[in-house]
Scaffold this active site. Sequence first.
Site, PDB file in Angstrom:
ATOM      1  N   ASP A  54      -5.318  -6.489   6.539  1.00  0.00           N
ATOM      2  CA  ASP A  54      -6.673  -5.965   6.356  1.00  0.00           C
ATOM      3  C   ASP A  54      -7.156  -6.221   4.921  1.00  0.00           C
ATOM      4  OD1 ASP A  54      -8.806  -4.265   7.546  1.00  0.00           O
ATOM      5  OD2 ASP A  54      -8.298  -2.897   5.924  1.00  0.00           O
ATOM      6  N   GLU A  87      13.087 -13.212   6.029  1.00  0.00           N
ATOM      7  CA  GLU A  87      14.403 -12.599   6.246  1.00  0.00           C
ATOM      8  C   GLU A  87      14.646 -12.321   7.726  1.00  0.00           C
ATOM      9  OE1 GLU A  87      14.443  -8.912   4.084  1.00  0.00           O
ATOM     10  OE2 GLU A  87      13.845  -9.928   2.231  1.00  0.00           O
TER      11      GLU A  87
HETATM   12  C1  GLC Z   1     -11.502  -4.264   7.474  1.00  0.00           C
HETATM   13  C2  GLC Z   1     -11.482  -3.700   8.872  1.00  0.00           C
HETATM   14  C3  GLC Z   1     -12.614  -2.747   9.007  1.00  0.00           C
HETATM   15  C4  GLC Z   1     -12.415  -1.625   8.005  1.00  0.00           C
HETATM   16  C5  GLC Z   1     -12.259  -2.171   6.602  1.00  0.00           C
HETATM   17  C6  GLC Z   1     -11.699  -1.142   5.677  1.00  0.00           C
HETATM   18  O1  GLC Z   1     -12.635  -5.007   7.220  1.00  0.00           O
HETATM   19  O2  GLC Z   1     -11.521  -4.739   9.803  1.00  0.00           O
HETATM   20  O3  GLC Z   1     -12.730  -2.236  10.303  1.00  0.00           O
HETATM   21  O4  GLC Z   1     -13.501  -0.757   8.026  1.00  0.00           O
HETATM   22  O5  GLC Z   1     -11.346  -3.237   6.563  1.00  0.00           O
HETATM   23  O6  GLC Z   1     -10.343  -0.932   5.965  1.00  0.00           O
END
Ligand code: GLC
Length: 554
Positions: free
Chosen positions: A221, A269
């Site tokens: 993310d 790993e």
């Molecule tokens: C990413 C995710 C989104 C979230 C953001 C903050 O863009 O896909 O849904 O709100 O990160 O974590």
Amino acid sequence: MNSQSAVLSSESPFLESTESPRSWWNDAVIYQIYPRSFADSNGDGVGDLAGVTARLDYLAKLSIDAIWLSPFYVSPQADAGYDVADYRQVDPLFGTLEDFDVMLAAAHARGLRVIVDVVPNHTSSAHDWFVAALAAGAGSSARARYMFRDGTGESGENPPNNWQSIFGGPAWTRTTDGEWYLHMFDSSQPDLNWRNPDVLDEFDSILRFWLDRGVDGFRVDVAHGLIKHEDLPDHDFGAPFEGTGNFGPMWDQDDVHDIYQRWNRVLAEYGGERIMVAEAWVSPPERLGRYVRADEMQQAFNFEFMTVGWDAMGLRRSIDAARAITGEVGATTTWVMSNHDVVRHVSRLGLPDPTSWPKGISASDPQPDYTLGLSRARAMTLLVLALPGSAYVFEGEELGLPDHTTLREEDRMDPGFYRSGGLDVGRDGCRIPLPWDSSEPGFGFGPAGATWLPQPPSFGELAVDRQDGVEGSTLEFYRAALLLRRERTLGFGDLNWHVSRPSVLHFSNSGVRVVVNFGHGPIPLPHGLDLILPSGPGAVVAGELQPNHAVWLV
Ligand code: GLC
């Protein structure tokens, strides 16, 4: 199955390719499950892990290779689980760790790999570390794990710099003792300090926790956000984009790659070709290649392609550029059209301007033309699934689901809607619980008919039971396209363009001809070839490809 036996299964159940330079993820089709909206097993209106397990046969029948699950970890759910309070526990909303182990084993038994989300840019403000940081006070080692700073102005009453949160408003919040902390998203999502070794060690351990359980990889993310410019300088939001890097000093800093090289070594790993896929919104697109160098991640979503819309020449330019960029570093390209953060492409492509990129669609906006959008979306599917590389499918895309574009304001949940004061409609429209059975309340999403966001009435006709086994349905179309893609190994193939008009894309890959008609009138198809898959029942009339349609020919 108990959790101990799952831990013992951390060895990959899949054979590693020893001779072929190809890896499973080079051409994989990966299906995104947004757990809260996929399938509810206990009737609370929110999807859960047991709901996923119950639908694995449906997924296996789609001829996909893997599933990616958005976060299901312990979280106050201020940002639908992207605000994690405990990275090693399942939130009771979604079930238990044992439910996860059962789901993982059942997916593996069906030949499906499983990728989970890792959210490293920020924690939830309810995370133990942040709670401790607030309690410990300025200058403490607990605060050094986050981005705490003094304010500016005479008594520190102004934020440390002018950065804005992605969800609207300032990216800084002041604590009661006067310090400020950075949050590029909601104020309940404090950014971690990735220059602090505690943070690096903790995430190595989190990755190992899930790898030990047997996961096949991670979707990372906000992968472009972990490292900020050391000086945290003001950002000139009005400055013309110079094409030298990114959108500002908070994104895509060169040092971020040290982290992914480190993670690459952790994954190595474990063997079994575990992968990372970057969610990295970077510009210019060349910057994306850096995330998929041989010693970093395996995939990075090609968002630039996703945002082009219904524009033949724009798509061709984007495809060529993306292939050149990934080719340069020996990686393959990762195609995607929809996910839980964007308006579903059926809806986008049905807008008066099908190249527009709205942040949600509300009842007061021009409404998409569903029939036109679906026709174009299915044509795009034939384009995307015939491209060499990997492709992601967002849950419900295979049913032709549109966004819910008439949600009432009081039903909205996205923090982006609230923080922007409603300026951004937000992402709820693409996150509506899936319809499985048109005859049940809540269209069969769960046993009680409850759904955490209301479904539009049109979801009834689009429910799985209305499409399963029905010739010409979007579901059967996806099943056919995904099977043909696999049989003809299109994801491993090469792409050769044929001369085309500005409103037509025409290429071949592994003996399959792909023609997409973006224009307003019908076009003749190449002679002497057989139709193996049209984008819809009306695609070819009297030997001519109709507008907003596509075909695969051999
Ligand atoms: C990413 C995710 C989104 C979230 C953001 C903050 O863009 O896909 O849904 O709100 O990160 O974590």
